[in-house]
Design a protein around this motif. Structure first.
Motif, PDB file in Angstrom:
ATOM      1  N   SER A   1      -7.089  -4.546  -0.391  1.00 39.95           N
ATOM      2  CA  SER A   1      -6.843  -4.376  -1.829  1.00 39.95           C
ATOM      3  C   SER A   1      -6.790  -2.907  -2.200  1.00 39.95           C
ATOM      4  O   SER A   1      -5.930  -2.479  -2.974  1.00 39.95           O
ATOM      5  CB  SER A   1      -7.941  -5.078  -2.637  1.00 39.95           C
TER       6      SER A   1
ATOM      7  N   THR B   1      -4.550 -13.341  -1.732  1.00 42.49           N
ATOM      8  CA  THR B   1      -3.700 -14.504  -1.960  1.00 42.49           C
ATOM      9  C   THR B   1      -4.480 -15.801  -2.182  1.00 42.49           C
ATOM     10  O   THR B   1      -4.020 -16.660  -2.948  1.00 42.49           O
ATOM     11  CB  THR B   1      -2.718 -14.666  -0.782  1.00 42.49           C
TER      12      THR B   1
ATOM     13  N   ALA C   1      -4.657 -17.121  -5.750  1.00 40.99           N
ATOM     14  CA  ALA C   1      -3.405 -17.365  -6.475  1.00 40.99           C
ATOM     15  C   ALA C   1      -3.565 -18.443  -7.547  1.00 40.99           C
ATOM     16  O   ALA C   1      -3.054 -18.301  -8.673  1.00 40.99           O
ATOM     17  CB  ALA C   1      -2.297 -17.745  -5.497  1.00 40.99           C
TER      18      ALA C   1
ATOM     19  N   HIS D   1      -0.005 -11.172 -10.527  1.00 42.19           N
ATOM     20  CA  HIS D   1      -0.927 -11.222  -9.388  1.00 42.19           C
ATOM     21  C   HIS D   1      -0.200 -10.745  -8.140  1.00 42.19           C
ATOM     22  O   HIS D   1       0.833 -11.292  -7.748  1.00 42.19           O
ATOM     23  CB  HIS D   1      -1.433 -12.659  -9.174  1.00 42.19           C
TER      24      HIS D   1
ATOM     25  N   GLY E   1      -0.788 -10.585  -4.424  1.00 50.42           N
ATOM     26  CA  GLY E   1      -1.688 -11.091  -3.394  1.00 50.42           C
ATOM     27  C   GLY E   1      -1.529 -10.377  -2.073  1.00 50.42           C
ATOM     28  O   GLY E   1      -0.550  -9.669  -1.828  1.00 50.42           O
ATOM     29  N   PHE E   2      -2.500 -10.574  -1.204  1.00 57.22           N
ATOM     30  CA  PHE E   2      -2.435 -10.020   0.152  1.00 57.22           C
ATOM     31  C   PHE E   2      -3.183 -10.943   1.099  1.00 57.22           C
ATOM     32  O   PHE E   2      -3.954 -11.815   0.684  1.00 57.22           O
ATOM     33  CB  PHE E   2      -3.011  -8.593   0.208  1.00 57.22           C
ATOM     34  N   GLY E   3      -2.936 -10.758   2.389  1.00 58.51           N
ATOM     35  CA  GLY E   3      -3.471 -11.658   3.408  1.00 58.51           C
ATOM     36  C   GLY E   3      -4.909 -11.395   3.799  1.00 58.51           C
ATOM     37  O   GLY E   3      -5.647 -10.670   3.136  1.00 58.51           O
TER      38      GLY E   3
ATOM     39  N   ARG F   1       2.661  -7.511   2.410  1.00 51.99           N
ATOM     40  CA  ARG F   1       1.227  -7.541   2.102  1.00 51.99           C
ATOM     41  C   ARG F   1       0.599  -8.921   2.244  1.00 51.99           C
ATOM     42  O   ARG F   1      -0.622  -9.045   2.374  1.00 51.99           O
ATOM     43  CB  ARG F   1       0.977  -7.012   0.692  1.00 51.99           C
ATOM     44  N   GLU F   2       1.401  -9.994   2.222  1.00 52.94           N
ATOM     45  CA  GLU F   2       0.834 -11.336   2.344  1.00 52.94           C
ATOM     46  C   GLU F   2       0.603 -11.733   3.803  1.00 52.94           C
ATOM     47  O   GLU F   2       0.044 -12.789   4.074  1.00 52.94           O
ATOM     48  CB  GLU F   2       1.736 -12.355   1.648  1.00 52.94           C
TER      49      GLU F   2
ATOM     50  N   GLU G   1       5.561  -3.939  -3.245  1.00 55.17           N
ATOM     51  CA  GLU G   1       5.416  -3.966  -1.785  1.00 55.17           C
ATOM     52  C   GLU G   1       5.458  -2.553  -1.212  1.00 55.17           C
ATOM     53  O   GLU G   1       6.537  -1.995  -0.976  1.00 55.17           O
ATOM     54  CB  GLU G   1       6.549  -4.791  -1.152  1.00 55.17           C
TER      55      GLU G   1
END
Length: 568
Positions: free
Chosen positions: A135, A335, A338, A361, A363-365, A430-431, A505
């Motif tokens: 983040s 993520t 979400a 939002h 999100g990221f992994g 980013r996900e 991104e």
């Protein structure tokens, strides 16, 4: 010079199409042999009542050699392919980039608009672990990217400093805490008792620890003096640790207002939703029914009257709208959250707040270290500070072996070690989940921050060896294939920045600077610069290209939060 805009203007004058339509259809051919830019004429077939290949031939004939920028045009199928005058293109691009300096690739498109970026947001009294860097890296980069595009950016650290977890921590502290021990090593010791709380709650449900925790949090919400003092103590000692890590990363925030800041603003949210007839009762709790949107109900008040994340996030959004009148309100949060954001955005829309559509939002992994997932609840956590220190230490070892004469090795190792981590978190969509690996992170010859930083340092070394050569009047009368490919990429920087902002991104910048470093090294290896016998004009043009390449590498890495080093 914006060459795409230049071509769009030329096409507008001969087609009559609107500029925006033309600009959106201009393409970059997949092969350089097909030209620098291409325009598909299929959009003109209906209005001109001709076959696209015929239209392409007519446009090509009208624009070929029409000025010093367009070297030639070709009609291929239904496309008009444009080939720039290499000398003019290179001269214009390099001079424009040199003049813009660190502002190259930027714009004023965001002038007068405020973008809020909420990121990092660690939980108080828990360690700042490696997962938090995702983040932090993404949010910090987005903040820099939007600033580069002229937006007024406000960086927000929405600390997790409220909620039932503090009831758990207070319960754990009162049962097993020792202030003298905690003061010596605050975060580690608080983590120990927090983990112990969950272990004991699972082993001995008869103790009713979860109920006890909920009661302590309710006392905290009600302003009980003892629990409030403990909460402040946990918050203060945590912030000291967090800020030390942020200093290492070079990250700054405009606000540290966490969830607790909005504790006195939540009643208004409940009242607003109630007045609008949006609240319904469900098992004693107050919820907003979102079933018609195929979304689970959003809980606003628990059955015991306590608020939850949703209540606080809605209160925060309303406060931010009133305070900042934002153009965008971006949440850089994992993520898995979400659904939470779909719920609160839907509630705000139901409340009639049109600006809820400007809340996004991002999100990221997940992050794995040696293939293991991380969880503070079970204690298998990798502290970010430990990883940062190890990355710096490993970088220092590499420097000692490869270039022991490097000046200020400590500072160099820090910039490279920190940069290697940040790059790793920003190198892909980013996900996508991340599995950290030291070999790839610190690979000085591969897809890594050290490779980009080394390319910058190599260029600066060339400029230092060039001494006092004045290359400001370089004429670019001769441009090799490697030089031209590099110049074209430098010209594309603005598109990469805009794409990164449009899609939130940062990896567009990461991919751009990696390719820039590759093209620079290809140019360097194929084109002698300071060797004896190199024509003086060629030497100047190549030094000018080295200079702007270094400048753009530094700017691009800076948008990722990565610093450059002058010597490696």
């Amino acid at each position: 010079m914006n060459f795409k805009a230049y071509i769009a203007d030329k096409l507008k004058s001969v087609t009559g199409l609107e500029y925006d339509v033309i600009e959106s259809n201009i393409e970059t051919p997949p092969d350089d042999k097909m030209g620098d830019l291409a325009f598909p004429c299929f959009v003109l077939a209906k209005t001109m009542r001709k076959a696209p290949p015929v239209i392409a031939k007519e446009i090509s004939e009208r624009l070929s050699g029409s000025d010093e920028i367009i070297g030639r045009t070709e009609a291929t199928g239904g496309y008009v392919n444009f080939f720039f005058n290499r000398s003019k293109f290179a001269a214009e691009t390099v001079r424009a980039a040199a003049k813009a300096g660190e502002n190259h690739g930027g714009s004023d498109m965001g002038k007068g608009k405020t973008v809020l970026v909420e990121y990092s947001s660690p939980n108080i009294a828990k360690p700042f672990h490696i997962g938090h860097l995702f983040s932090t890296a993404v949010g910090n980069s987005l903040a820099k990217i939007y600033k580069h595009l002229g937006y007024n950016v406000v960086s927000l650290n929405h600390l997790g400093d409220w909620g039932t977890q503090f009831g758990k921590l207070i319960s754990a502290y009162k049962r097993w805490g020792d202030k003298d021990v905690i003061d010596k090593d605050p975060i580690n010791e608080l983590l120990k008792i927090y983990v112990k709380f969950h272990e004991e709650a699972e082993k001995h449900p008869e103790l009713g620890l979860e109920d006890e925790a909920r009661e302590y949090f309710k006392r905290l919400e009600d302003g009980d003096a003892e629990t409030t003092d403990l909460w402040k103590y946990f918050r203060d000692i945590s912030l000291v640790e967090f800020k030390r890590v942020y200093d290492t990363l070079g990250v700054e925030f405009d606000s540290y207002n966490g969830e607790a800041f909005y504790s006195d603003k939540m009643k208004e949210i409940v009242d607003i939703l109630d007045e609008k007839g949006l609240l319904t009762e469900s098992d004693g709790a107050k919820v907003v029914d979102l079933s018609d949107m195929n979304i689970p109900p959003c809980i606003i008040l628990k059955s015991n009257g306590a608020t939850i994340y949703a209540t606080r996030d809605i209160a925060a959004a309303l406060y931010r709208r009133r305070t900042y009148d934002f153009y965008k309100n971006i949440y850089v949060v994992g993520t898995p959250q979400a659904l939470h954001f779909r719920q609160i955005f839907s509630v705000m829309e139901r409340a009639g707040w049109e600006w809820s559509r400007d809340c996004v939002h991002v999100g990221f992994g997940l992050v794995r270290f040696d293939g293991q997932n991380l969880s503070t609840r079970h204690g298998n956590v990798v502290f970010l500070n430990d990883v940062l220190n190890e990355s710096i230490a490993k970088t220092r070892e590499i420097i000692e072996k490869s270039n022991p004469d490097t000046p200020d090795k400590e500072d160099t190792a820090k910039k490279i070690g920190v940069g290697a981590l940040l790059y790793t978190f920003l190198k892909n969509n980013r996900e996508k989940d991340i599995d950290l690996n030291w070999d790839s992170m610190l690979d000085f010859d591969g897809e890594s921050a050290p490779y980009c930083q080394y390319s910058y340092a190599r260029g600066k070394s060339i400029l230092r060896r060039a001494g006092g050569i004045d290359f400001s009047d370089a004429d670019f009368s001769e441009v090799s294939d490697e030089e031209y490919a590099l110049v074209k990429h430098i010209n594309d920087f603005g598109d990469a920045v805009k794409n990164a902002a449009d899609k939130n991104e940062p990896f567009y910048i990461n991919r751009y600077v990696t390719n820039l470093a590759r093209l620079f090294n290809r140019f360097y290896n194929a084109n002698p610069i300071l060797k004896e016998g190199v024509d003086e004009n060629v030497k100047k043009s190549r030094l000018a290209l080295v200079d702007v390449s270094c400048s753009v590498i530094k700017t691009a890495l800076g948008l990722l939060g990565i610093e450059t080093v002058e010597t490696m």
